[in-house]
Design an enzyme around this catalytic site. Structure first.
Site, short mmCIF file in Angstrom:
data_model
loop_
_atom_site.label_atom_id
_atom_site.label_comp_id
_atom_site.label_asym_id
_atom_site.label_seq_id
_atom_site.Cartn_x
_atom_site.Cartn_y
_atom_site.Cartn_z
N PHE A 158 0.81 -1.22 0.00
CA PHE A 158 0.00 0.00 0.00
C PHE A 158 0.84 1.27 0.00
O PHE A 158 0.35 2.33 -0.37
CB PHE A 158 -0.94 0.01 1.23
CG PHE A 158 -0.26 0.49 2.50
CD1 PHE A 158 -0.15 1.85 2.78
CD2 PHE A 158 0.28 -0.40 3.40
CE1 PHE A 158 0.48 2.30 3.93
CE2 PHE A 158 0.91 0.04 4.56
CZ PHE A 158 1.02 1.39 4.81
N LYS A 182 -1.17 -7.13 -9.33
CA LYS A 182 -2.17 -7.22 -8.24
C LYS A 182 -1.77 -6.15 -7.23
O LYS A 182 -0.88 -6.35 -6.39
CB LYS A 182 -2.13 -8.62 -7.61
CG LYS A 182 -3.39 -9.05 -6.89
CD LYS A 182 -3.83 -8.17 -5.76
CE LYS A 182 -3.06 -8.36 -4.47
NZ LYS A 182 -3.46 -7.37 -3.42
N GLU A 185 -4.96 -3.89 -1.94
CA GLU A 185 -6.40 -3.67 -1.85
C GLU A 185 -6.73 -2.44 -1.02
O GLU A 185 -7.87 -2.00 -0.97
CB GLU A 185 -7.11 -4.92 -1.28
CG GLU A 185 -6.67 -5.35 0.11
CD GLU A 185 -5.41 -6.22 0.12
OE1 GLU A 185 -4.47 -5.93 -0.63
OE2 GLU A 185 -5.39 -7.20 0.90
N SER A 235 5.30 -6.93 3.56
CA SER A 235 5.86 -7.19 4.88
C SER A 235 6.68 -8.49 4.87
O SER A 235 6.46 -9.38 4.03
CB SER A 235 4.73 -7.29 5.90
OG SER A 235 3.80 -8.25 5.48
N CYS A 290 9.65 1.79 3.59
CA CYS A 290 10.60 0.73 3.91
C CYS A 290 12.01 1.30 4.01
O CYS A 290 12.91 0.62 4.48
CB CYS A 290 10.56 -0.36 2.86
SG CYS A 290 11.24 0.16 1.30
N GLU A 391 9.78 -3.22 13.00
CA GLU A 391 9.35 -2.18 12.06
C GLU A 391 8.08 -1.53 12.61
O GLU A 391 7.08 -2.20 12.81
CB GLU A 391 9.06 -2.81 10.69
CG GLU A 391 8.62 -1.79 9.67
CD GLU A 391 8.48 -2.38 8.27
OE1 GLU A 391 7.86 -3.45 8.13
OE2 GLU A 391 9.00 -1.76 7.33
P1 NAD Z 1 1.50 -6.59 3.16
O1 NAD Z 1 2.52 -7.66 3.26
O2 NAD Z 1 0.39 -6.58 4.14
O3 NAD Z 1 0.78 -6.63 1.72
C1 NAD Z 1 1.51 -6.56 0.51
C2 NAD Z 1 0.74 -7.28 -0.59
O4 NAD Z 1 0.61 -8.65 -0.24
C3 NAD Z 1 -0.67 -6.75 -0.81
O5 NAD Z 1 -0.91 -6.70 -2.20
C4 NAD Z 1 -1.56 -7.78 -0.13
O6 NAD Z 1 -2.79 -7.96 -0.80
C5 NAD Z 1 -0.75 -9.08 -0.22
N1 NAD Z 1 -0.89 -9.93 0.95
C6 NAD Z 1 -1.08 -9.56 2.24
N2 NAD Z 1 -1.12 -10.64 3.05
C7 NAD Z 1 -0.96 -11.72 2.25
C8 NAD Z 1 -0.91 -13.12 2.49
N3 NAD Z 1 -1.03 -13.64 3.72
N4 NAD Z 1 -0.72 -13.94 1.43
C9 NAD Z 1 -0.60 -13.45 0.19
N5 NAD Z 1 -0.64 -12.14 -0.09
C10 NAD Z 1 -0.82 -11.27 0.91
O7 NAD Z 1 2.29 -5.20 3.17
P2 NAD Z 1 1.71 -3.73 3.23
O8 NAD Z 1 1.19 -3.47 4.60
O9 NAD Z 1 0.84 -3.46 2.07
O10 NAD Z 1 3.05 -2.89 2.98
C11 NAD Z 1 3.91 -2.50 4.01
C12 NAD Z 1 5.11 -3.41 4.11
O11 NAD Z 1 5.81 -3.45 2.88
C13 NAD Z 1 6.14 -2.92 5.14
O12 NAD Z 1 6.61 -4.03 5.87
C14 NAD Z 1 7.24 -2.33 4.29
O13 NAD Z 1 8.53 -2.32 4.86
C15 NAD Z 1 7.20 -3.25 3.10
N6 NAD Z 1 7.82 -2.63 1.94
C16 NAD Z 1 9.04 -3.10 1.56
C17 NAD Z 1 9.69 -2.51 0.49
C18 NAD Z 1 11.04 -2.99 0.06
O14 NAD Z 1 11.51 -2.57 -0.98
N7 NAD Z 1 11.69 -3.87 0.82
C19 NAD Z 1 9.08 -1.45 -0.20
C20 NAD Z 1 7.83 -1.01 0.22
C21 NAD Z 1 7.20 -1.60 1.30
#
Ligand code: NAD
Length: 493
Positions: A158, A182, A185, A235, A290, A391
């Site tokens: 997000f 994808k 959401e 994450s 991040c 984090e």
């Molecule tokens: P998230 O892991 O909750 O969701 C990311 C994506 O994964 C979304 O599209 C979501 O629909 C999907 N998703 C969520 N849970 C899932 C599951 N159990 N199985 C399959 N798909 C699933 O992350 P978020 O809250 O949207 O984003 C924030 C996180 O992203 C933070 O931890 C941040 O550090 C990380 N991030 C990392 C980088 C990097 O380059 N390392 C860059 C941006 C964000």
């Protein structure tokens, strides 16, 4: 409200498959809410496994023709897309602010970073070349060529809903693959608006697809035999799971996870510059980055002076609605996330950190229903405290004092994460030690946030990254192609 033109009256976010807008068929879903106002903007219906299958089949058909097109033709729609993104950046930024909560300037900065990836991918005719060696063996010349592989997908988070899809999408199609996005959401509208521009850019139908959804939609992508590879950003627990499942299903995978990033400040640093950059790094995008450096590790000889400077910089930060010009810190994505960040603040207090600036009582006039938190500073942080290890993803910065650079590097290397770090110093030897002795993917020196330009890969180590080839730049060419070697003998006789 600025909204995508393809969003129907029902407000249901649309998929884009085979050049057509479609309503996802799944029954589960969730609302898209403006985090600053709590106003409902749209609804995401989650795509079913059948929806995913339809998108993969369409992308597979499109791949046949697209991968055979001359590369020079493949990059023309990317040039067009760059122009469209430039021309529409104000309205894209507005959509992004409304659904995400960050400031307009941050949204525009994010779009700029995304556009840079489109620009780099336009160089694919050069970047995709591989090696040739004459007389590799008697009468034999050998050459290696890069070939596209088929259908790729990206699952994105997000916090950068416009930029992160563009870390992948331009390279996937420039190299000759087809691609499915994808998006998160939580804020999918800016991706829908970008796909409206993609629709105008001249890509053949089916080369680029948008599929909205949640966990089940992602699982359907991971399980689909027609998908060659997955790029994931999100994450750490999910990144690890995506990496393992994708690999078990025989797919290429790159999975970027969460982070815990540090700034080191030595006694030779320009402390005013370091304080400004530290505050910018910790609090930009309300800390939902991040690359946010949210622990400052400071040499004890300058600790008190540095803390004073950081406190006065942080106090000047204005919390508010991202569409209002004076805002520095916008809203957090959801009330649940705001609660989580508040819990981290309470834990830090309980664990004995010194609360130097408390952002919990912030109130934004006219936006009382928003998910706001003011800049929060802790001094006297110990490396074992929860806020020094986990984090937080909110506007919370911890400061800790160390004897010297050696101890500072030790603190960094104890972290489970290895996404980014920055060092502020006036000494080259410090910079060299920092480069050589840390196990971190993006290193900044006298720069607050270590964000690589699009022509460099976006690093990440340890629990911040699962895989080998990273997002952006040349790594993307390797991820999206495989090499074949031609061994040719043409005897004279
Ligand atoms: P998230 O892991 O909750 O969701 C990311 C994506 O994964 C979304 O599209 C979501 O629909 C999907 N998703 C969520 N849970 C899932 C599951 N159990 N199985 C399959 N798909 C699933 O992350 P978020 O809250 O949207 O984003 C924030 C996180 O992203 C933070 O931890 C941040 O550090 C990380 N991030 C990392 C980088 C990097 O380059 N390392 C860059 C941006 C964000």
């Amino acid at each position: 409200m600025v909204r995508p033109e393809s969003l129907p009256e029902t407000g249901t976010v649309q998929n884009y498959v085979g050049g057509n807008w479609q309503t996802p068929s799944g029954t589960d879903g969730q609302d898209v809410i403006n985090p600053a106002t709590s106003e409902k903007l749209a609804h995401v219906a989650f795509s079913s496994a059948d929806d995913v299958d339809g998108a993969v089949r369409t992308a597979t058909e499109a791949f046949e023709e697209w991968s055979g097109r001359p590369v020079e033709e493949r990059i023309q729609p990317l040039f067009e897309l760059k122009q469209l993104l430039e021309a529409h950046q104000d309205e894209l930024a507005e959509v992004l602010v409304q659904e995400h909560g960050k400031t307009r300037a941050e949204a525009k900065g994010e779009l700029r970073r995304g556009i840079e990836n489109v620009e780099v991918a336009c160089g694919i005719p050069t970047m995709m070349q591989s090696g040739t060696l004459l007389n590799a063996a008697p009468e034999i010349d050998e050459s290696a060529v890069r070939k596209p592989l088929g259908v790729f997908a990206a699952v994105t988070p997000f916090n950068f809903p416009a930029m992160i899809p563009l870390w992948f999408l331009p390279y996937a199609v420039a190299t000759g693959n087809s691609f499915i996005l994808k998006p998160s959401e939580q804020d999918p509208l800016v991706a829908q608006r970008i796909f409206e521009l993609i629709d105008q850019a001249g890509f053949p139908d089916g080369v680029l697809q948008l599929v909205n959804g949640g966990v089940d939609t992602v699982n359907a992508l991971l399980e689909h035999g027609g998908i060659e590879g997955i790029s994931f950003v999100g994450s750490t627990p999910v990144a690890r799971e995506i990496y393992e499942t994708s690999a078990a299903n025989g797919k290429r995978v790159q999975a970027q996870g969460g982070a815990k990033n540090h700034i080191i400040v030595t006694e030779t640093a320009d402390l005013d510059h370091a304080a400004r950059k530290t505050v910018g790094s910790a609090f930009a995008c309300a800390g939902e980055r991040c690359l946010a450096n949210d622990v400052a590790v400071v040499e004890e000889s300058v600790y008190d002076e540095f803390v004073d400077k950081v406190v006065s910089e942080a106090e000047a930060q204005v919390v508010g609605y991202g569409l209002e010009e004076e805002t520095d810190i916008g809203a957090l994505i959801t009330p649940e996330h705001e609660r989580r960040v508040r819990e981290y603040i309470e834990t830090a207090v309980d664990e004995g950190a010194e609360l130097l600036l408390d952002g919990r009582d912030v109130s934004v006039e006219g936006y009382e229903d928003g998910n706001f938190l003011g800049p929060t500073l802790f001094g006297g942080v110990d490396p074992d405290m929860t806020i020094a290890q986990e984090e937080v993803f909110g506007p919370v910065l911890g400061l800790l004092s160390v004897a010297d650079l050696d101890e500072a590097i030790e603190v960094l290397n104890r972290s489970d994460f290895g996404n980014a770090a920055s060092l502020f110093t006036g000494r080259g030897a410090d910079a060299r030690a920092f480069r050589h002795r840390t196990d971190i993917g993006n290193l900044g020196i006298n720069a607050g946030t270590a964000a690589p330009m699009a022509f460099f890969h976006f690093g990440g180590r340890k629990d911040s990254f699962f895989g080998d080839l990273h997002a952006q730049g040349e790594d993307m060419i390797h991820f999206y192609t495989d090499k074949t070697v031609y061994i040719e003998r043409w005897p004279n006789a």
